[in-house]
Motif scaffolding. Structure first.
Motif, PDB file in Angstrom:
ATOM      1  N   ASN A  13      47.808 -10.100 -57.202  1.00 68.11           N
ATOM      2  CA  ASN A  13      46.523 -10.653 -57.641  1.00 68.11           C
ATOM      3  C   ASN A  13      46.420 -10.819 -59.148  1.00 68.11           C
ATOM      4  N   ASP A  14      47.501 -10.488 -59.854  1.00 72.87           N
ATOM      5  CA  ASP A  14      47.548 -10.635 -61.310  1.00 72.87           C
ATOM      6  C   ASP A  14      46.340  -9.976 -61.993  1.00 72.87           C
ATOM      7  N   ILE A  15      46.118  -8.727 -61.629  1.00 70.44           N
ATOM      8  CA  ILE A  15      45.005  -7.958 -62.190  1.00 70.44           C
ATOM      9  C   ILE A  15      45.566  -6.879 -63.104  1.00 70.44           C
ATOM     10  N   PRO A  16      45.041  -6.758 -64.315  1.00 71.58           N
ATOM     11  CA  PRO A  16      45.482  -5.674 -65.203  1.00 71.58           C
ATOM     12  C   PRO A  16      45.075  -4.311 -64.640  1.00 71.58           C
ATOM     13  N   PRO A  17      45.891  -3.293 -64.872  1.00 77.31           N
ATOM     14  CA  PRO A  17      45.584  -1.961 -64.336  1.00 77.31           C
ATOM     15  C   PRO A  17      44.236  -1.406 -64.797  1.00 77.31           C
ATOM     16  N   THR A  18      43.854  -1.692 -66.033  1.00 75.58           N
ATOM     17  CA  THR A  18      42.574  -1.161 -66.521  1.00 75.58           C
ATOM     18  C   THR A  18      41.396  -1.803 -65.789  1.00 75.58           C
ATOM     19  N   ARG A  19      41.489  -3.098 -65.532  1.00 75.05           N
ATOM     20  CA  ARG A  19      40.413  -3.780 -64.802  1.00 75.05           C
ATOM     21  C   ARG A  19      40.326  -3.242 -63.370  1.00 75.05           C
ATOM     22  N   PHE A  20      41.474  -3.060 -62.744  1.00 77.84           N
ATOM     23  CA  PHE A  20      41.501  -2.526 -61.376  1.00 77.84           C
ATOM     24  C   PHE A  20      40.807  -1.167 -61.324  1.00 77.84           C
ATOM     25  N   GLY A  21      41.203  -0.263 -62.204  1.00 75.87           N
ATOM     26  CA  GLY A  21      40.615   1.079 -62.212  1.00 75.87           C
ATOM     27  C   GLY A  21      39.131   1.065 -62.488  1.00 75.87           C
ATOM     28  N   ARG A  22      38.730   0.212 -63.410  1.00 74.61           N
ATOM     29  CA  ARG A  22      37.313   0.130 -63.780  1.00 74.61           C
ATOM     30  C   ARG A  22      36.484  -0.404 -62.603  1.00 74.61           C
ATOM     31  N   GLU A  23      36.987  -1.437 -61.938  1.00 73.65           N
ATOM     32  CA  GLU A  23      36.218  -2.054 -60.865  1.00 73.65           C
ATOM     33  C   GLU A  23      36.199  -1.218 -59.588  1.00 73.65           C
ATOM     34  N   CYS A  24      37.277  -0.516 -59.292  1.00 71.22           N
ATOM     35  CA  CYS A  24      37.292   0.201 -58.011  1.00 71.22           C
ATOM     36  C   CYS A  24      36.844   1.649 -58.140  1.00 71.22           C
ATOM     37  N   ALA A  25      36.984   2.256 -59.304  1.00 69.28           N
ATOM     38  CA  ALA A  25      36.642   3.683 -59.417  1.00 69.28           C
ATOM     39  C   ALA A  25      35.919   4.042 -60.710  1.00 69.28           C
ATOM     40  N   GLN A  42      40.926  12.380 -51.367  1.00 74.11           N
ATOM     41  CA  GLN A  42      40.613  11.480 -50.257  1.00 74.11           C
ATOM     42  C   GLN A  42      39.514  10.487 -50.614  1.00 74.11           C
ATOM     43  N   ARG A  43      38.535  10.947 -51.340  1.00 72.02           N
ATOM     44  CA  ARG A  43      37.413  10.069 -51.707  1.00 72.02           C
ATOM     45  C   ARG A  43      37.885   8.904 -52.562  1.00 72.02           C
ATOM     46  N   ILE A  44      38.665   9.192 -53.584  1.00 71.83           N
ATOM     47  CA  ILE A  44      39.174   8.125 -54.456  1.00 71.83           C
ATOM     48  C   ILE A  44      40.124   7.218 -53.686  1.00 71.83           C
ATOM     49  N   THR A  45      40.958   7.799 -52.849  1.00 73.27           N
ATOM     50  CA  THR A  45      41.891   6.999 -52.047  1.00 73.27           C
ATOM     51  C   THR A  45      41.123   6.024 -51.160  1.00 73.27           C
ATOM     52  N   ARG A  46      40.056   6.494 -50.532  1.00 78.09           N
ATOM     53  CA  ARG A  46      39.243   5.604 -49.689  1.00 78.09           C
ATOM     54  C   ARG A  46      38.589   4.508 -50.511  1.00 78.09           C
ATOM     55  N   ARG A  47      38.116   4.837 -51.714  1.00 74.54           N
ATOM     56  CA  ARG A  47      37.492   3.831 -52.586  1.00 74.54           C
ATOM     57  C   ARG A  47      38.509   2.768 -52.990  1.00 74.54           C
ATOM     58  N   ILE A  48      39.728   3.210 -53.310  1.00 79.04           N
ATOM     59  CA  ILE A  48      40.786   2.275 -53.699  1.00 79.04           C
ATOM     60  C   ILE A  48      41.115   1.342 -52.539  1.00 79.04           C
ATOM     61  N   GLU A  49      41.319   1.917 -51.354  1.00 76.07           N
ATOM     62  CA  GLU A  49      41.654   1.101 -50.184  1.00 76.07           C
ATOM     63  C   GLU A  49      40.526   0.141 -49.843  1.00 76.07           C
ATOM     64  N   HIS A  50      39.295   0.612 -49.921  1.00 77.48           N
ATOM     65  CA  HIS A  50      38.144  -0.248 -49.645  1.00 77.48           C
ATOM     66  C   HIS A  50      38.088  -1.407 -50.642  1.00 77.48           C
ATOM     67  N   PHE A  51      38.281  -1.099 -51.921  1.00 82.25           N
ATOM     68  CA  PHE A  51      38.259  -2.143 -52.952  1.00 82.25           C
ATOM     69  C   PHE A  51      39.323  -3.198 -52.679  1.00 82.25           C
ATOM     70  N   MET A  52      40.550  -2.770 -52.396  1.00 79.49           N
ATOM     71  CA  MET A  52      41.637  -3.726 -52.164  1.00 79.49           C
ATOM     72  C   MET A  52      41.368  -4.574 -50.923  1.00 79.49           C
TER      73      MET A  52
END
Length: 61
Positions: A13-25, A42-52
């Protein structure tokens, strides 16, 4: 492994790591910390999976 899934997602998706982290967590250092060995709970993992999954659906992938 969640980090492998994140790295693949970032490339596809050509997303920078900082943008990914900011938007999902609300943590711009999330990906960098995971790369250095941080183990997400588990909570963060679920948030990451949900975001993706939501991002893919909205992009029609």
């Amino acid at each position: 492994m969640i980090l492998r899934a994140i790295e693949k997602f970032l490339r596809e998706n050509d997303i920078p790591p900082t943008r990914f982290g900011r938007e999902c967590a609300r943590d711009p250092r999330l990906v960098f910390d995971l790369r250095r060995g941080r183990e997400p709970g588990q909570r963060i993992t679920r948030r990451i999976e949900h975001f993706m999954n939501t991002y893919r659906r909205s992009a029609g992938l």
